[in-house]
Design a protein around this motif. Structure first.
Motif, PDB file in Angstrom:
ATOM      1  N   VAL A  55     -10.374  11.513   0.229  1.00  0.00           N
ATOM      2  CA  VAL A  55      -9.929  10.954  -1.052  1.00  0.00           C
ATOM      3  C   VAL A  55     -10.880   9.859  -1.551  1.00  0.00           C
ATOM      4  O   VAL A  55     -10.490   9.006  -2.348  1.00  0.00           O
ATOM      5  N   GLU A  56     -12.125   9.907  -1.108  1.00  0.00           N
ATOM      6  CA  GLU A  56     -13.096   8.910  -1.560  1.00  0.00           C
ATOM      7  C   GLU A  56     -13.437   9.098  -3.030  1.00  0.00           C
ATOM      8  O   GLU A  56     -13.341  10.196  -3.583  1.00  0.00           O
ATOM      9  N   HIS A  57     -13.866   8.022  -3.669  1.00  0.00           N
ATOM     10  CA  HIS A  57     -14.364   8.067  -5.038  1.00  0.00           C
ATOM     11  C   HIS A  57     -15.617   8.952  -5.069  1.00  0.00           C
ATOM     12  O   HIS A  57     -16.352   9.027  -4.084  1.00  0.00           O
ATOM     13  N   PRO A  58     -15.868   9.633  -6.198  1.00  0.00           N
ATOM     14  CA  PRO A  58     -17.079  10.462  -6.283  1.00  0.00           C
ATOM     15  C   PRO A  58     -18.365   9.714  -5.944  1.00  0.00           C
ATOM     16  O   PRO A  58     -19.332  10.334  -5.464  1.00  0.00           O
ATOM     17  N   ALA A  59     -18.408   8.418  -6.177  1.00  0.00           N
ATOM     18  CA  ALA A  59     -19.622   7.660  -5.865  1.00  0.00           C
ATOM     19  C   ALA A  59     -19.941   7.706  -4.372  1.00  0.00           C
ATOM     20  O   ALA A  59     -21.109   7.693  -3.984  1.00  0.00           O
ATOM     21  N   VAL A  60     -18.896   7.789  -3.549  1.00  0.00           N
ATOM     22  CA  VAL A  60     -19.085   7.931  -2.103  1.00  0.00           C
ATOM     23  C   VAL A  60     -19.234   9.396  -1.732  1.00  0.00           C
ATOM     24  O   VAL A  60     -20.130   9.784  -0.981  1.00  0.00           O
ATOM     25  N   LEU A  94     -15.578  10.468  15.139  1.00  0.00           N
ATOM     26  CA  LEU A  94     -16.794   9.684  15.362  1.00  0.00           C
ATOM     27  C   LEU A  94     -17.563  10.223  16.555  1.00  0.00           C
ATOM     28  O   LEU A  94     -16.978  10.587  17.574  1.00  0.00           O
ATOM     29  N   ARG A  95     -18.887  10.265  16.422  1.00  0.00           N
ATOM     30  CA  ARG A  95     -19.751  10.809  17.463  1.00  0.00           C
ATOM     31  C   ARG A  95     -20.913   9.859  17.726  1.00  0.00           C
ATOM     32  O   ARG A  95     -21.149   8.932  16.928  1.00  0.00           O
ATOM     33  N   PRO A  96     -21.636  10.072  18.814  1.00  0.00           N
ATOM     34  CA  PRO A  96     -22.803   9.219  19.074  1.00  0.00           C
ATOM     35  C   PRO A  96     -23.849   9.277  17.965  1.00  0.00           C
ATOM     36  O   PRO A  96     -24.613   8.320  17.785  1.00  0.00           O
ATOM     37  N   ASP A  97     -23.892  10.389  17.204  1.00  0.00           N
ATOM     38  CA  ASP A  97     -24.880  10.509  16.130  1.00  0.00           C
ATOM     39  C   ASP A  97     -24.299  10.203  14.756  1.00  0.00           C
ATOM     40  O   ASP A  97     -24.898  10.537  13.735  1.00  0.00           O
ATOM     41  N   THR A  98     -23.128   9.551  14.713  1.00  0.00           N
ATOM     42  CA  THR A  98     -22.528   9.184  13.422  1.00  0.00           C
ATOM     43  C   THR A  98     -23.238   7.966  12.852  1.00  0.00           C
ATOM     44  O   THR A  98     -23.235   6.890  13.460  1.00  0.00           O
ATOM     45  N   ALA A  99     -23.834   8.138  11.683  1.00  0.00           N
ATOM     46  CA  ALA A  99     -24.595   7.063  11.047  1.00  0.00           C
ATOM     47  C   ALA A  99     -23.685   6.057  10.352  1.00  0.00           C
ATOM     48  O   ALA A  99     -24.004   4.865  10.287  1.00  0.00           O
ATOM     49  N   LEU A 100     -22.571   6.544   9.801  1.00  0.00           N
ATOM     50  CA  LEU A 100     -21.626   5.660   9.120  1.00  0.00           C
ATOM     51  C   LEU A 100     -20.315   6.381   8.893  1.00  0.00           C
ATOM     52  O   LEU A 100     -20.247   7.617   8.914  1.00  0.00           O
ATOM     53  N   ALA A 101     -19.271   5.592   8.660  1.00  0.00           N
ATOM     54  CA  ALA A 101     -17.981   6.098   8.192  1.00  0.00           C
ATOM     55  C   ALA A 101     -17.667   5.398   6.879  1.00  0.00           C
ATOM     56  O   ALA A 101     -18.128   4.277   6.642  1.00  0.00           O
ATOM     57  N   ALA A 102     -16.905   6.053   6.013  1.00  0.00           N
ATOM     58  CA  ALA A 102     -16.548   5.470   4.717  1.00  0.00           C
ATOM     59  C   ALA A 102     -15.085   5.746   4.417  1.00  0.00           C
ATOM     60  O   ALA A 102     -14.637   6.895   4.467  1.00  0.00           O
ATOM     61  N   VAL A 103     -14.352   4.684   4.114  1.00  0.00           N
ATOM     62  CA  VAL A 103     -12.930   4.797   3.756  1.00  0.00           C
ATOM     63  C   VAL A 103     -12.663   3.837   2.609  1.00  0.00           C
ATOM     64  O   VAL A 103     -12.985   2.651   2.699  1.00  0.00           O
ATOM     65  N   MET A 104     -12.072   4.335   1.538  1.00  0.00           N
ATOM     66  CA  MET A 104     -11.770   3.473   0.401  1.00  0.00           C
ATOM     67  C   MET A 104     -10.492   2.685   0.693  1.00  0.00           C
ATOM     68  O   MET A 104      -9.543   3.203   1.259  1.00  0.00           O
ATOM     69  N   TRP A 105     -10.500   1.401   0.330  1.00  0.00           N
ATOM     70  CA  TRP A 105      -9.382   0.517   0.672  1.00  0.00           C
ATOM     71  C   TRP A 105      -8.137   0.910  -0.105  1.00  0.00           C
ATOM     72  O   TRP A 105      -7.063   1.118   0.477  1.00  0.00           O
ATOM     73  N   ALA A 106      -8.249   0.994  -1.416  1.00  0.00           N
ATOM     74  CA  ALA A 106      -7.117   1.388  -2.265  1.00  0.00           C
ATOM     75  C   ALA A 106      -7.583   2.507  -3.184  1.00  0.00           C
ATOM     76  O   ALA A 106      -8.630   2.405  -3.808  1.00  0.00           O
ATOM     77  N   ASN A 107      -6.791   3.571  -3.241  1.00  0.00           N
ATOM     78  CA  ASN A 107      -7.208   4.752  -3.995  1.00  0.00           C
ATOM     79  C   ASN A 107      -7.038   4.549  -5.491  1.00  0.00           C
ATOM     80  O   ASN A 107      -5.999   4.051  -5.944  1.00  0.00           O
ATOM     81  N   ASN A 108      -8.049   4.973  -6.266  1.00  0.00           N
ATOM     82  CA  ASN A 108      -8.030   4.758  -7.711  1.00  0.00           C
ATOM     83  C   ASN A 108      -7.120   5.722  -8.454  1.00  0.00           C
ATOM     84  O   ASN A 108      -6.832   5.512  -9.637  1.00  0.00           O
ATOM     85  N   GLU A 109      -6.634   6.777  -7.800  1.00  0.00           N
ATOM     86  CA  GLU A 109      -5.759   7.741  -8.464  1.00  0.00           C
ATOM     87  C   GLU A 109      -4.281   7.520  -8.120  1.00  0.00           C
ATOM     88  O   GLU A 109      -3.428   7.522  -9.000  1.00  0.00           O
ATOM     89  N   ASP A 133     -14.981   1.057   0.084  1.00  0.00           N
ATOM     90  CA  ASP A 133     -14.945   0.929  -1.374  1.00  0.00           C
ATOM     91  C   ASP A 133     -13.704   0.104  -1.713  1.00  0.00           C
ATOM     92  O   ASP A 133     -12.575   0.568  -1.574  1.00  0.00           O
ATOM     93  N   ALA A 134     -13.938  -1.142  -2.147  1.00  0.00           N
ATOM     94  CA  ALA A 134     -12.828  -2.047  -2.483  1.00  0.00           C
ATOM     95  C   ALA A 134     -12.767  -2.317  -3.978  1.00  0.00           C
ATOM     96  O   ALA A 134     -12.215  -3.339  -4.406  1.00  0.00           O
TER      97      ALA A 134
END
Length: 209
Positions: A55-60, A94-109, A133-134
């Motif tokens: 449910v991330e924003h399209p920017a993510v 999450l794995r040893p080769d995971t570069a990053l995780a992304a979770v939006m704090w509050a959903n815009n929809e 994404d805050a």
């Protein structure tokens, strides 16, 4: 310069950052999200896996899609009927080769508020930088990055009654981030380009208020 640095201190205070230098000004939430997602990934080229909520924003989401087109593997974590990510499911992705995780704090929809503090602790233990994404959160819910061990946090001025066309990215001290834009070295070399002084000052006033 004095006006920009004063605004930086107000935005830092808004999110609980002790060091105003951890705030980078951008052209808006989209650029902040893009810089975080691609910049964190590029900082460790040996890691080619990204985890994000469905449910991330399209920017993510589109930023992750760009990474996918260049050889990254993207894992999308679904949400329950209440719109929330399962921290346990995210931890399992999450794995040893995971570069990053992304979770939006509050959903815009739909307005669901993710358990960011718990997710950030999971990512910290796994050694995976977390981008949050805050944009919809700042000014509505308390944010304290001194308590939540996230790596980066995106903000947008106009979502809290500031001007359009200006945003910010909190980058925790010590987090490696590669720039998207190159030039005169403004914003610690992570966001080159002449600063939008009027927009930045307006953002600072909105954050202070």
């Amino acid at each position: 310069r004095e006006a920009i640095e004063e605004a930086r201190s107000y935005v830092a205070r808004l999110v609980g950052a002790d060091d105003p230098g951890e705030i980078l000004f951008t052209a808006g939430g989209t650029e902040s999200d893009n810089l975080a997602v691609t910049g964190l990934a590029a900082a460790d080229p040996d890691k080619k896996h990204v985890v994000l909520s469905a449910v991330e924003h399209p920017a993510v989401r589109e930023g992750a899609g760009h990474l996918e087109s260049t050889g990254y593997e993207v894992t999308s974590i679904g949400v329950a009927t209440d719109g929330l990510v399962s921290p346990e499911e995210l931890a399992g992705a999450l794995r040893p080769d995971t570069a990053l995780a992304a979770v939006m704090w509050a959903n815009n929809e739909v307005g669901s508020v993710q358990p960011v503090e718990e997710i950030a602790a999971i990512c910290l233990e796994a050694g995976v930088p977390l981008h949050v994404d805050a944009v919809q959160t700042a000014g509505r819910l308390p944010i304290d990055v001194s308590r939540v061990p996230l790596a980066t946090l995106a903000l947008s001025a106009h979502k809290l009654y500031g001007p359009q066309g200006v945003g910010a990215l909190y980058v925790r001290d010590g987090v490696d981030l590669e720039p998207l834009m190159f030039g005169g070295g403004q914003e610690k070399g992570l966001r080159s380009g002449t600063e939008n002084v009027a927009g930045v000052v307006g953002f600072g006033v909105a954050a202070r208020l």
